[in-house]
Write a protein that holds these residues in place. Structure first.
Motif, PDB file in Angstrom:
ATOM      1  N   SER A 227       0.830  -1.204   0.000  1.00  0.00           N
ATOM      2  CA  SER A 227       0.000   0.000   0.000  1.00  0.00           C
ATOM      3  C   SER A 227       0.863   1.252   0.000  1.00  0.00           C
ATOM      4  O   SER A 227       1.984   1.254   0.543  1.00  0.00           O
ATOM      5  CB  SER A 227      -0.912   0.012   1.226  1.00  0.00           C
ATOM      6  N   PRO A 228       0.361   2.351  -0.596  1.00  0.00           N
ATOM      7  CA  PRO A 228       1.128   3.603  -0.585  1.00  0.00           C
ATOM      8  C   PRO A 228       1.205   4.198   0.813  1.00  0.00           C
ATOM      9  O   PRO A 228       0.370   3.889   1.677  1.00  0.00           O
ATOM     10  CB  PRO A 228       0.319   4.504  -1.524  1.00  0.00           C
ATOM     11  N   PRO A 229       2.187   5.040   1.063  1.00  0.00           N
ATOM     12  CA  PRO A 229       2.286   5.720   2.360  1.00  0.00           C
ATOM     13  C   PRO A 229       1.018   6.531   2.651  1.00  0.00           C
ATOM     14  O   PRO A 229       0.431   7.121   1.744  1.00  0.00           O
ATOM     15  CB  PRO A 229       3.496   6.642   2.179  1.00  0.00           C
ATOM     16  N   ILE A 230       0.621   6.532   3.922  1.00  0.00           N
ATOM     17  CA  ILE A 230      -0.626   7.214   4.294  1.00  0.00           C
ATOM     18  C   ILE A 230      -0.410   8.099   5.513  1.00  0.00           C
ATOM     19  O   ILE A 230       0.074   7.645   6.552  1.00  0.00           O
ATOM     20  CB  ILE A 230      -1.753   6.196   4.585  1.00  0.00           C
ATOM     21  N   PHE A 231      -0.790   9.358   5.368  1.00  0.00           N
ATOM     22  CA  PHE A 231      -0.798  10.322   6.469  1.00  0.00           C
ATOM     23  C   PHE A 231      -2.237  10.400   6.977  1.00  0.00           C
ATOM     24  O   PHE A 231      -3.160  10.635   6.202  1.00  0.00           O
ATOM     25  CB  PHE A 231      -0.342  11.692   5.970  1.00  0.00           C
ATOM     26  N   ILE A 232      -2.411  10.210   8.293  1.00  0.00           N
ATOM     27  CA  ILE A 232      -3.755  10.182   8.884  1.00  0.00           C
ATOM     28  C   ILE A 232      -3.856  11.243   9.966  1.00  0.00           C
ATOM     29  O   ILE A 232      -2.949  11.391  10.791  1.00  0.00           O
ATOM     30  CB  ILE A 232      -4.055   8.812   9.521  1.00  0.00           C
ATOM     31  N   VAL A 233      -4.966  11.972   9.978  1.00  0.00           N
ATOM     32  CA  VAL A 233      -5.254  12.894  11.081  1.00  0.00           C
ATOM     33  C   VAL A 233      -6.708  12.702  11.498  1.00  0.00           C
ATOM     34  O   VAL A 233      -7.588  12.537  10.649  1.00  0.00           O
ATOM     35  CB  VAL A 233      -4.962  14.360  10.698  1.00  0.00           C
ATOM     36  N   HIS A 234      -6.933  12.695  12.824  1.00  0.00           N
ATOM     37  CA  HIS A 234      -8.296  12.479  13.320  1.00  0.00           C
ATOM     38  C   HIS A 234      -8.402  13.033  14.736  1.00  0.00           C
ATOM     39  O   HIS A 234      -7.503  12.828  15.559  1.00  0.00           O
ATOM     40  CB  HIS A 234      -8.611  10.979  13.345  1.00  0.00           C
ATOM     41  N   HIS A 243     -13.016   7.995  15.952  1.00  0.00           N
ATOM     42  CA  HIS A 243     -11.562   8.094  15.957  1.00  0.00           C
ATOM     43  C   HIS A 243     -10.934   6.704  15.854  1.00  0.00           C
ATOM     44  O   HIS A 243      -9.880   6.515  15.234  1.00  0.00           O
ATOM     45  CB  HIS A 243     -11.129   8.802  17.259  1.00  0.00           C
ATOM     46  N   GLU A 244     -11.605   5.704  16.422  1.00  0.00           N
ATOM     47  CA  GLU A 244     -11.085   4.334  16.421  1.00  0.00           C
ATOM     48  C   GLU A 244     -10.895   3.780  15.012  1.00  0.00           C
ATOM     49  O   GLU A 244     -10.055   2.903  14.784  1.00  0.00           O
ATOM     50  CB  GLU A 244     -12.026   3.411  17.205  1.00  0.00           C
ATOM     51  N   GLN A 245     -11.669   4.287  14.044  1.00  0.00           N
ATOM     52  CA  GLN A 245     -11.491   3.803  12.671  1.00  0.00           C
ATOM     53  C   GLN A 245     -10.093   4.140  12.157  1.00  0.00           C
ATOM     54  O   GLN A 245      -9.444   3.316  11.512  1.00  0.00           O
ATOM     55  CB  GLN A 245     -12.565   4.401  11.757  1.00  0.00           C
ATOM     56  N   SER A 246      -9.622   5.334  12.470  1.00  0.00           N
ATOM     57  CA  SER A 246      -8.270   5.712  12.062  1.00  0.00           C
ATOM     58  C   SER A 246      -7.217   4.960  12.874  1.00  0.00           C
ATOM     59  O   SER A 246      -6.151   4.608  12.354  1.00  0.00           O
ATOM     60  CB  SER A 246      -8.072   7.224  12.215  1.00  0.00           C
ATOM     61  N   VAL A 247      -7.512   4.727  14.153  1.00  0.00           N
ATOM     62  CA  VAL A 247      -6.596   3.952  14.999  1.00  0.00           C
ATOM     63  C   VAL A 247      -6.375   2.568  14.390  1.00  0.00           C
ATOM     64  O   VAL A 247      -5.234   2.082  14.277  1.00  0.00           O
ATOM     65  CB  VAL A 247      -7.153   3.827  16.438  1.00  0.00           C
ATOM     66  N   GLU A 248      -7.461   1.929  13.976  1.00  0.00           N
ATOM     67  CA  GLU A 248      -7.371   0.579  13.426  1.00  0.00           C
ATOM     68  C   GLU A 248      -6.670   0.566  12.067  1.00  0.00           C
ATOM     69  O   GLU A 248      -5.910  -0.368  11.763  1.00  0.00           O
ATOM     70  CB  GLU A 248      -8.767  -0.031  13.345  1.00  0.00           C
ATOM     71  N   LEU A 249      -6.914   1.583  11.248  1.00  0.00           N
ATOM     72  CA  LEU A 249      -6.219   1.686   9.964  1.00  0.00           C
ATOM     73  C   LEU A 249      -4.724   1.826  10.199  1.00  0.00           C
ATOM     74  O   LEU A 249      -3.903   1.119   9.583  1.00  0.00           O
ATOM     75  CB  LEU A 249      -6.742   2.886   9.169  1.00  0.00           C
ATOM     76  N   THR A 264      -3.217  12.354  16.171  1.00  0.00           N
ATOM     77  CA  THR A 264      -4.487  12.488  16.877  1.00  0.00           C
ATOM     78  C   THR A 264      -4.575  13.906  17.440  1.00  0.00           C
ATOM     79  O   THR A 264      -3.655  14.362  18.130  1.00  0.00           O
ATOM     80  CB  THR A 264      -4.581  11.483  18.043  1.00  0.00           C
ATOM     81  N   VAL A 265      -5.636  14.596  17.111  1.00  0.00           N
ATOM     82  CA  VAL A 265      -5.863  15.942  17.635  1.00  0.00           C
ATOM     83  C   VAL A 265      -6.669  15.806  18.927  1.00  0.00           C
ATOM     84  O   VAL A 265      -7.851  15.447  18.896  1.00  0.00           O
ATOM     85  CB  VAL A 265      -6.610  16.831  16.623  1.00  0.00           C
ATOM     86  N   GLU A 266      -6.026  16.069  20.037  1.00  0.00           N
ATOM     87  CA  GLU A 266      -6.692  15.919  21.334  1.00  0.00           C
ATOM     88  C   GLU A 266      -7.834  16.923  21.467  1.00  0.00           C
ATOM     89  O   GLU A 266      -7.644  18.125  21.270  1.00  0.00           O
ATOM     90  CB  GLU A 266      -5.687  16.104  22.473  1.00  0.00           C
ATOM     91  N   GLY A 271     -13.066  17.605  12.055  1.00  0.00           N
ATOM     92  CA  GLY A 271     -12.434  18.633  11.227  1.00  0.00           C
ATOM     93  C   GLY A 271     -12.442  20.011  11.833  1.00  0.00           C
ATOM     94  O   GLY A 271     -11.941  20.964  11.237  1.00  0.00           O
ATOM     95  N   LYS A 272     -12.992  20.144  13.020  1.00  0.00           N
ATOM     96  CA  LYS A 272     -13.058  21.454  13.673  1.00  0.00           C
ATOM     97  C   LYS A 272     -11.848  21.621  14.582  1.00  0.00           C
ATOM     98  O   LYS A 272     -11.913  21.422  15.794  1.00  0.00           O
ATOM     99  CB  LYS A 272     -14.364  21.589  14.456  1.00  0.00           C
ATOM    100  N   PHE A 273     -10.729  21.984  13.944  1.00  0.00           N
ATOM    101  CA  PHE A 273      -9.490  22.181  14.668  1.00  0.00           C
ATOM    102  C   PHE A 273      -9.170  23.671  14.720  1.00  0.00           C
ATOM    103  O   PHE A 273      -9.630  24.452  13.886  1.00  0.00           O
ATOM    104  CB  PHE A 273      -8.343  21.430  13.989  1.00  0.00           C
ATOM    105  N   THR A 274      -8.374  24.065  15.684  1.00  0.00           N
ATOM    106  CA  THR A 274      -8.000  25.475  15.796  1.00  0.00           C
ATOM    107  C   THR A 274      -7.115  25.883  14.624  1.00  0.00           C
ATOM    108  O   THR A 274      -6.504  25.035  13.953  1.00  0.00           O
ATOM    109  CB  THR A 274      -7.241  25.742  17.104  1.00  0.00           C
ATOM    110  N   LYS A 275      -7.029  27.174  14.398  1.00  0.00           N
ATOM    111  CA  LYS A 275      -6.177  27.699  13.332  1.00  0.00           C
ATOM    112  C   LYS A 275      -4.728  27.280  13.549  1.00  0.00           C
ATOM    113  O   LYS A 275      -4.020  26.907  12.604  1.00  0.00           O
ATOM    114  CB  LYS A 275      -6.290  29.233  13.289  1.00  0.00           C
ATOM    115  N   GLU A 276      -4.302  27.309  14.803  1.00  0.00           N
ATOM    116  CA  GLU A 276      -2.928  26.928  15.137  1.00  0.00           C
ATOM    117  C   GLU A 276      -2.692  25.441  14.840  1.00  0.00           C
ATOM    118  O   GLU A 276      -1.648  25.059  14.312  1.00  0.00           O
ATOM    119  CB  GLU A 276      -2.638  27.223  16.614  1.00  0.00           C
TER     120      GLU A 276
END
Length: 296
Positions: A227-234, A243-249, A264-266, A271-276
């Motif tokens: 598989s190609p390299p994968i960058f994941i954010v959740h 969030h567990e779906q990304s954990v398992e992937l 993992t964005v604590e 998709g509602k993350f701060t600007k920073e």
């Protein structure tokens, strides 16, 4: 009769006005000097539907460019390519951008959206020379349902089961996938013990209870050592896609030795993350692509 005609005309004008408002609600994409745009390029057709993409291409003088295919989210039932405008991170790296539309649930149920994501990828490979694109540096990116489609497009590789609308291309590969809080297991999202959504059942249509078919449109099914390299954010407080779906992937990718990074964005929601935090994520994506040699 005259009053009826005038009333109908009024309804039509209101409808046209609302449609105009819908299509002008989003700001146009701003791209650097020297770039050119090709809007609403038809990449595929299915009956009376035309799949369109907006292309933003760097100057040819810089040589063949990397390209990112961007796929909007919306549970496969809403959203538009026009809502996607933040490509400055990729423009700064000299990437071309292909921002695509695809068939939503109201137009066609599964696997239509997967077919369209694949056709968009194949279109770019077929037209790489004309568009000055480096076929060895294709990145597919999406958020939510778009993340699911990005994963499907890239993980299928040379499995052509969903390529009926755009046959004839071999050696299909992507250099990397950027998955932002995407659905990785469609059955789990529709019927699992965690967060579930009716969007899954609606998208699956008459195949909603066919577990074999549902597995065939779930990215987790296709992960393998090549598989190609994968960058994941959740975000770990995502109320829409577990969030567990990304954990398992990520776990499966690591077990198979596939290059991957998982952020993992604590406290992050869907998709509602701060600007920073978004700024940090963009820097991490750039670093990931540079590490792979995709971004120069």
């Amino acid at each position: 009769m005259k009053r009826t005609f005038l009333a109908l005309m009024g309804i039509c004008l209101v409808s046209l006005s609302l449609h105009a408002q819908d299509t002008t609600a989003f700001k146009p994409v701003e791209y650097p000097d020297g770039f050119t745009s090709q809007l609403n390029v038809v990449y595929a057709k299915a009956k009376d539907w035309e799949g369109k993409m907006d292309l933003y291409l760097p100057p040819k003088s810089a040589g063949p460019s990397a390209v990112v295919i961007n796929i909007h989210g919306g549970g496969w039932n809403k959203g538009s390519k026009e809502s996607q405008t933040g490509f400055s991170t990729f423009f700064k790296m000299g990437f071309a951008v292909a921002n695509i539309a695809y068939r939503l649930t109201g137009q066609a149920t599964a696997p239509a959206a997967v077919e369209d994501a694949r056709c968009a990828l194949i279109y770019l490979i077929k037209n790489a020379k004309e568009l000055n694109i480096d076929v060895n540096r294709i990145v597919v990116m999406g958020g939510s349902a778009g993340g699911h489609l990005a994963l499907m497009a890239g993980l299928l590789g040379n499995d052509h089961r969903f390529d009926g609308n755009c046959p004839g291309v071999e050696n299909i590969k992507v250099a990397a996938i950027i998955d932002k809080y995407g659905i990785t297991d469609v059955w789990d999202w529709g019927y699992g013990t965690r967060i579930t959504s009716r969007s899954a059942e609606r998208w699956l249509g008459d195949k909603a209870k066919d577990r074999k078919f549902v597995a065939s449109v779930s990215p987790i099914t296709y992960v393998n050592k090549n598989s190609p390299p994968i960058f994941i954010v959740h975000g770990d407080a995502d109320p829409i896609v577990p969030h567990e779906q990304s954990v398992e992937l990520h776990k499966k990718l690591k077990e198979l030795g596939v290059e991957t990074e998982f952020i993992t964005v604590e406290g992050g929601e869907h998709g509602k993350f701060t600007k920073e935090k978004n700024s940090e994520l963009n820097k991490s994506i750039v670093a990931f692509l540079k590490k792979l040699g995709i971004a120069k």
